[in-house]
Design a protein around this motif. Structure first.
Motif, mmCIF file in Angstrom:
data_model
loop_
_atom_site.group_PDB
_atom_site.id
_atom_site.type_symbol
_atom_site.label_atom_id
_atom_site.label_comp_id
_atom_site.label_asym_id
_atom_site.label_seq_id
_atom_site.Cartn_x
_atom_site.Cartn_y
_atom_site.Cartn_z
ATOM 1 N N ASP A 129 0.827 -1.199 0.000
ATOM 2 C CA ASP A 129 0.000 0.000 0.000
ATOM 3 C C ASP A 129 0.862 1.250 0.000
ATOM 4 O O ASP A 129 0.378 2.336 -0.329
ATOM 5 C CB ASP A 129 -0.899 0.018 1.241
ATOM 6 C CG ASP A 129 -1.905 -1.106 1.225
ATOM 7 O OD1 ASP A 129 -2.946 -0.950 0.578
ATOM 8 O OD2 ASP A 129 -1.640 -2.156 1.854
ATOM 9 N N VAL A 130 2.112 1.106 0.405
ATOM 10 C CA VAL A 130 3.042 2.228 0.449
ATOM 11 C C VAL A 130 4.449 1.676 0.277
ATOM 12 O O VAL A 130 4.752 0.558 0.703
ATOM 13 C CB VAL A 130 2.906 3.013 1.773
ATOM 14 C CG1 VAL A 130 3.207 2.132 2.974
ATOM 15 C CG2 VAL A 130 3.804 4.228 1.786
ATOM 16 N N VAL A 131 5.300 2.467 -0.385
ATOM 17 C CA VAL A 131 6.684 2.083 -0.629
ATOM 18 C C VAL A 131 7.596 3.163 -0.061
ATOM 19 O O VAL A 131 7.379 4.365 -0.294
ATOM 20 C CB VAL A 131 6.964 1.908 -2.139
ATOM 21 C CG1 VAL A 131 8.444 1.591 -2.390
ATOM 22 C CG2 VAL A 131 6.072 0.819 -2.715
ATOM 23 N N LEU A 132 8.618 2.753 0.670
ATOM 24 C CA LEU A 132 9.636 3.661 1.190
ATOM 25 C C LEU A 132 10.978 3.300 0.566
ATOM 26 O O LEU A 132 11.348 2.124 0.530
ATOM 27 C CB LEU A 132 9.754 3.544 2.716
ATOM 28 C CG LEU A 132 8.468 3.618 3.541
ATOM 29 C CD1 LEU A 132 8.789 3.491 5.027
ATOM 30 C CD2 LEU A 132 7.721 4.907 3.273
ATOM 31 N N THR A 133 11.707 4.306 0.097
ATOM 32 C CA THR A 133 13.023 4.042 -0.481
ATOM 33 C C THR A 133 13.861 5.320 -0.477
ATOM 34 O O THR A 133 13.431 6.369 0.008
ATOM 35 C CB THR A 133 12.898 3.458 -1.900
ATOM 36 O OG1 THR A 133 14.166 2.917 -2.299
ATOM 37 C CG2 THR A 133 12.446 4.500 -2.906
ATOM 38 N N HIS A 134 15.068 5.213 -1.017
ATOM 39 C CA HIS A 134 15.996 6.335 -1.068
ATOM 40 C C HIS A 134 15.549 7.381 -2.087
ATOM 41 O O HIS A 134 14.875 7.048 -3.073
ATOM 42 C CB HIS A 134 17.390 5.837 -1.474
ATOM 43 C CG HIS A 134 17.973 4.841 -0.523
ATOM 44 N ND1 HIS A 134 18.744 5.197 0.558
ATOM 45 C CD2 HIS A 134 17.910 3.476 -0.499
ATOM 46 C CE1 HIS A 134 19.127 4.116 1.209
ATOM 47 N NE2 HIS A 134 18.635 3.057 0.591
ATOM 48 N N PRO A 145 21.143 6.064 -4.890
ATOM 49 C CA PRO A 145 20.399 6.299 -6.134
ATOM 50 C C PRO A 145 20.180 5.025 -6.944
ATOM 51 O O PRO A 145 19.147 4.886 -7.605
ATOM 52 C CB PRO A 145 21.288 7.291 -6.887
ATOM 53 C CG PRO A 145 22.045 7.999 -5.824
ATOM 54 C CD PRO A 145 22.303 6.963 -4.777
ATOM 55 N N ALA A 146 21.139 4.088 -6.889
ATOM 56 C CA ALA A 146 20.959 2.820 -7.608
ATOM 57 C C ALA A 146 19.763 2.057 -7.041
ATOM 58 O O ALA A 146 18.952 1.489 -7.792
ATOM 59 C CB ALA A 146 22.224 1.972 -7.518
ATOM 60 N N ALA A 147 19.642 2.037 -5.715
ATOM 61 C CA ALA A 147 18.495 1.373 -5.091
ATOM 62 C C ALA A 147 17.200 2.073 -5.473
ATOM 63 O O ALA A 147 16.176 1.426 -5.732
ATOM 64 C CB ALA A 147 18.662 1.353 -3.575
ATOM 65 N N ASN A 148 17.226 3.405 -5.512
ATOM 66 C CA ASN A 148 16.050 4.168 -5.918
ATOM 67 C C ASN A 148 15.596 3.786 -7.315
ATOM 68 O O ASN A 148 14.403 3.547 -7.560
ATOM 69 C CB ASN A 148 16.360 5.664 -5.846
ATOM 70 C CG ASN A 148 15.324 6.530 -6.545
ATOM 71 O OD1 ASN A 148 15.386 6.714 -7.762
ATOM 72 N ND2 ASN A 148 14.383 7.056 -5.794
ATOM 73 N N ARG A 149 16.543 3.742 -8.261
ATOM 74 C CA ARG A 149 16.181 3.439 -9.650
ATOM 75 C C ARG A 149 15.537 2.066 -9.767
ATOM 76 O O ARG A 149 14.526 1.888 -10.467
ATOM 77 C CB ARG A 149 17.420 3.517 -10.547
ATOM 78 C CG ARG A 149 17.953 4.932 -10.729
ATOM 79 C CD ARG A 149 18.958 4.999 -11.857
ATOM 80 N NE ARG A 149 20.145 4.173 -11.609
ATOM 81 C CZ ARG A 149 21.207 4.585 -10.939
ATOM 82 N NH1 ARG A 149 21.239 5.794 -10.417
ATOM 83 N NH2 ARG A 149 22.256 3.793 -10.786
ATOM 84 N N MET A 150 16.085 1.089 -9.084
ATOM 85 C CA MET A 150 15.522 -0.263 -9.171
ATOM 86 C C MET A 150 14.178 -0.344 -8.457
ATOM 87 O O MET A 150 13.260 -1.036 -8.932
ATOM 88 C CB MET A 150 16.512 -1.278 -8.601
ATOM 89 C CG MET A 150 17.705 -1.506 -9.513
ATOM 90 S SD MET A 150 18.836 -2.796 -8.946
ATOM 91 C CE MET A 150 19.699 -1.921 -7.632
ATOM 92 N N ALA A 151 14.033 0.364 -7.333
ATOM 93 C CA ALA A 151 12.758 0.344 -6.613
ATOM 94 C C ALA A 151 11.635 0.930 -7.464
ATOM 95 O O ALA A 151 10.528 0.380 -7.526
ATOM 96 C CB ALA A 151 12.880 1.117 -5.299
ATOM 97 N N LEU A 152 11.913 2.051 -8.150
ATOM 98 C CA LEU A 152 10.891 2.683 -8.984
ATOM 99 C C LEU A 152 10.607 1.879 -10.247
ATOM 100 O O LEU A 152 9.454 1.742 -10.661
ATOM 101 C CB LEU A 152 11.304 4.105 -9.347
ATOM 102 C CG LEU A 152 11.425 5.112 -8.198
ATOM 103 C CD1 LEU A 152 11.593 6.516 -8.747
ATOM 104 C CD2 LEU A 152 10.218 5.050 -7.261
ATOM 105 N N GLN A 153 11.668 1.353 -10.863
ATOM 106 C CA GLN A 153 11.469 0.556 -12.072
ATOM 107 C C GLN A 153 10.681 -0.715 -11.761
ATOM 108 O O GLN A 153 9.780 -1.099 -12.518
ATOM 109 C CB GLN A 153 12.823 0.210 -12.700
ATOM 110 C CG GLN A 153 12.732 -0.656 -13.950
ATOM 111 C CD GLN A 153 12.158 0.076 -15.148
ATOM 112 O OE1 GLN A 153 11.652 1.194 -15.030
ATOM 113 N NE2 GLN A 153 12.244 -0.541 -16.309
ATOM 114 N N ALA A 154 11.002 -1.360 -10.651
ATOM 115 C CA ALA A 154 10.276 -2.577 -10.278
ATOM 116 C C ALA A 154 8.811 -2.270 -9.991
ATOM 117 O O ALA A 154 7.924 -3.062 -10.318
ATOM 118 C CB ALA A 154 10.931 -3.220 -9.056
ATOM 119 N N ARG A 155 8.534 -1.117 -9.396
ATOM 120 C CA ARG A 155 7.145 -0.721 -9.139
ATOM 121 C C ARG A 155 6.377 -0.583 -10.446
ATOM 122 O O ARG A 155 5.215 -1.009 -10.550
ATOM 123 C CB ARG A 155 7.134 0.605 -8.368
ATOM 124 C CG ARG A 155 5.766 1.221 -8.130
ATOM 125 C CD ARG A 155 5.940 2.540 -7.392
ATOM 126 N NE ARG A 155 4.694 3.280 -7.218
ATOM 127 C CZ ARG A 155 4.183 4.123 -8.117
ATOM 128 N NH1 ARG A 155 4.803 4.320 -9.291
ATOM 129 N NH2 ARG A 155 3.052 4.763 -7.875
#
Length: 262
Positions: A129-134, A145-155
């Motif tokens: 229901d909610v995602v938290l990331t860098h 930023p690498a973790a951010n990119r993968m978190a958003l792309q996976a979403r």
């Protein structure tokens, strides 16, 4: 709905009620073993205290870049990974969350299609229901930023019905960026201030599980105090009264969806 001027009790939106409704789900995508504690431990503990399910996807152990104490003690790489894993597991348990380790290697953490695909599977399994990331920018640590990119792309991919993989597609869960260590240098604005006073002791206990980064305990305690001052200043009359509010700050990369402004 929270009244205007009052602190929000949580991040995101509530699911429809009813005995058959599954508990709310929070997914935290973090680069290193300690990041989720320093930056979002209060949000995690609040969600868990309400009976919500919290899953932490920990991409690396922070074994190379964030374990200086262990390296100076003469530990080898595998020993350090084991130390950081044990610390993160204890911290997650203290917060009431589950944690999964991907051991993707830090300094550098390389964004890859394989790792992104693994995150897609986590999204579809947990149905957050909610995602938290860098946040997007961090000139001091490229792993974030690498973790951010993968978190958003996976979403994005987890929402696509044609993307292969098990599990149901997800909706569009709101994303919150937690505060980086050097906010002024990372373009971070405290757009959302979350009152974590009631779970501060829990967050502090989780912080104290991270002996490899003991030098950060005081810094993140002070940060919670300063964000708490900001929260109170923006929540009502500033009467100069003493308070002990503790808070965490977040940014929102996507629009807030609402039926009234508050």
């Amino acid at each position: 709905m929270t009244h205007a001027g009052a602190p929000s009790p949580g991040l995101g939106f509530a699911r429809p009620g009813g005995p058959s409704s599954p508990p709310r789900s929070t997914l935290v995508v973090t680069a290193h073993a300690g990041d989720f504690v320093w930056r979002a431990g209060g949000a995690i503990a609040l969600a868990a205290s309400r009976g919500e399910k919290v899953t932490i996807a920990c991409l690396t152990f922070g074994e190379r870049g964030e374990s200086a104490k262990a390296w100076r003690e003469g530990r080898n790489l595998e020993e350090i990974k084991a130390i950081r894993r044990e610390e993160a597991e204890r911290a997650a348990a203290a917060l009431g969350a589950g944690v999964r380790f991907f051991d993707a290697g830090d300094y550098p953490l390389a964004a890859s299609a394989e790792l992104t695909d693994q995150l897609v599977a986590v999204y579809r399994e947990t149905q957050p229901d909610v995602v938290l990331t860098h946040p997007v920018d961090d000139p001091y640590n490229g792993d974030h930023p690498a973790a951010n990119r993968m978190a958003l792309q996976a979403r994005i991919l987890a929402q696509a019905i044609g993307y292969p993989g098990e599990g149901d597609i997800i909706g569009a869960p709101p994303v919150f960026y937690f505060e980086p260590h050097q906010p002024e240098m990372s373009g971070f604005r405290p757009e959302v201030l979350l009152d974590i006073t009631e779970v501060w002791d829990t967050k502090r206990k989780a912080m104290e599980c991270l002996g490899a980064q003991q030098h950060l305990w005081a810094y993140y305690t002070d940060l919670a105090v300063r964000r708490g001052v900001q929260l109170r200043r923006n929540a009502g009359p500033n009467l100069g009264l003493a308070h002990n509010t503790m808070a965490e700050a977040f940014m929102r990369p996507f629009p807030q969806i609402a039926k009234e402004l508050a």
